[in-house]
Design an enzyme around this catalytic site. Structure first.
Site, PDB file in Angstrom:
ATOM      1  NE  ARG A 196      -4.094  -1.884   2.090  1.00 48.52           N
ATOM      2  CZ  ARG A 196      -4.996  -2.286   3.175  1.00 48.52           C
ATOM      3  NH1 ARG A 196      -4.727  -1.811   4.146  1.00 48.52           N
ATOM      4  NH2 ARG A 196      -5.984  -2.933   2.679  1.00 48.52           N
ATOM      5  CE  LYS A 228     -20.909 -18.466   7.873  1.00 46.05           C
ATOM      6  NZ  LYS A 228     -21.229 -17.694   9.201  1.00 46.05           N
ATOM      7  N   GLY A 288      -9.370 -10.112  -0.330  1.00 47.04           N
ATOM      8  CA  GLY A 288      -7.913 -10.795   0.671  1.00 47.04           C
ATOM      9  C   GLY A 288      -7.700 -12.189   0.171  1.00 47.04           C
ATOM     10  N   GLY A 340     -12.971  -3.816   1.174  1.00 45.24           N
ATOM     11  CA  GLY A 340     -14.512  -3.321   1.362  1.00 45.24           C
ATOM     12  C   GLY A 340     -15.292  -2.638   0.351  1.00 45.24           C
TER      13      GLY A 340
END
Length: 420
Positions: A63, A221, A374, A397
């Site tokens: 980053r 999920k 990730g 996100g």
């Protein structure tokens, strides 16, 4: 030999050429490279939230390196450059030793090959930055009002600069003072080179994609990615599901899955997504063979079987070779590929075959590919295909929320300032 254009979007690491890479309407935001920064005070909101060990040593600096093009561009233009970032989850109003950007200042100085001062208590101003100098402003999330997007704090920070630059796509889904509020009040507000590349890549993949558009969504999920799946089902030609998500879809199609991870209460949702795809003439290709075991471990014995032969105590941990080959063919014929999540428990060699074959197919495809998340980045690193992915999102996100079709507040703030 690497195919032409496969890694063209990686030009954001050089800071050249980004605006001309795309032949479609981008989101309307002003870009850093559109501006003359000579003699200007430039405030860059970067994402320098890098992992550190217990001694405070930086363990991975991607980053920081990704922030360099915007910083260097401003310095080369003769600006006085201020950079800030969040780090960790600090308590507002105090800067603990673990919250300080001090290690980042050291690493940034090494990469830029010039001194980088770390400034404390910077919101009220009272400090000077010379033209051609870069300073690092201490952890912005330690400032009272940052998370709540305080207007008073935003105005104070806006007064420090002539140009505000948001180069932190990873925080674009958060409306905070340094990502949203300051953009409202700074004299000029623009997207940095990294942010601009993210916006362009995501727009290219989802707003005006080359068809067929294939999306790969893996994970444990359905519930965690239900909104993404529904949003993509309205756009894509092929929706490839993997991991526990695929098991829920198998249940919805009437298949036995033994003791595999799944969410039976979301079978109706899976049905609805498949019906939505069929109504558009699109498809959710499900596995015809799978890799099963009785436990998830490096010592587990893997068995490759037809999906109809899953036994009551089997756990599906990967797609089988026939299914992987079919998915690879879909990818090979795609015009655009969006990838978020592996299709198996790739961390263990015996359950990595499906993800490895899919990764190889993406790497060899002529399609424009964008990957994020990730586990996806871990798979890309494991199979050493980073150079052959069209664009690797730094977002996390923010990347997921863009896929969900949600507006990103930080980008909306920049759009609101366009063309001003």
């Amino acid at each position: 030999m690497r195919k032409p254009g496969k890694s063209s979007l990686r030009l954001f690491f050089t800071g050249v050429g980004i605006p001309s890479l795309f032949e479609y309407p981008p989101m309307p935001v002003k870009k850093l490279t559109d501006l003359d920064l000579s003699g200007k005070r430039v405030f860059i909101r970067a994402d320098l939230n890098v992992p550190q060990d217990e001694a405070g040593n930086i363990t991975e600096d991607t980053r920081i390196k990704a922030s360099l093009p915007s910083i260097r561009y401003a310095l080369d233009q003769g600006a006085a450059v201020m950079v800030t970032s969040h780090l960790g989850r600090p308590t507002e109003g105090r800067v603990g030793a673990e919250d300080s950007l001090s290690p980042i200042a050291v690493r940034l100085s090494q990469l830029l090959q010039k001194p980088v001062r770390l400034l404390q208590d910077w919101v009220a101003g009272g400090f000077t930055v010379a033209l051609g100098e870069v300073v690092l402003l201490e952890n912005c999330r330690c400032n009272v009002g940052e998370k709540k997007n305080s207007e008073a704090l935003s105005k104070k920070m806006a007064a420090l600069c002539d140009v505000y630059v948001n180069d932190a796509f990873g925080t674009a889904h958060r409306a905070e003072a340094t990502t949203h509020g300051i953009a409202r009040f700074a004299p000029l507000a623009c997207a940095g080179i990294l942010m601009g590349a993210e916006i362009d890549a995501l727009s290219r993949a989802l707003r005006n994609p080359k068809r067929p558009l294939a999306a790969i969504v893996g994970g444990a999920k359905v519930s965690s990615k239900l909104t993404i799946l529904k949003s993509l089902a309205e756009k894509v030609d092929q929706l490839i599901v993997g991991g526990g998500i695929a098991n829920t879809f198998l249940l919805a199609s009437g298949k036995r899955i033994g003791e595999s991870l799944a969410e039976p209460d979301l079978v109706k949702e899976a049905h609805a997504i498949m019906d939505m795809m069929r109504a558009r003439g699109a498809e959710v290709p499900l596995p015809i063979d799978v890799v099963v075991a009785d436990e998830v471990s490096s010592l587990a014995r893997a068995n490759k079987i037809a999906v109809e032969n899953v036994a009551p105590h089997d756990r599906i941990l990967d797609v089988g070779p026939k299914s992987a080959a079919h998915l690879a063919q879909i990818v090979a014929h795609a015009g655009t590929i969006v990838w978020n999540g592996p299709v198996g428990v790739f961390e263990y060699a015996q359950f990595a075959g499906g993800t490895k074959m899919l990764a190889s197919a993406i790497a060899h495809s002529e399609a424009f590919s964008i990957a994020g998340g990730g586990d996806t980045l871990a798979a890309i690193a494991k199979f050493n295909i980073a150079a052959d992915i069209g664009y690797i999102s730094t977002g996390g996100g923010a990347f997921l929320e863009f896929l969900e079709g949600k507006p990103l507040p930080a980008i909306e703030a920049l759009e609101a300032r366009f063309p001003a």
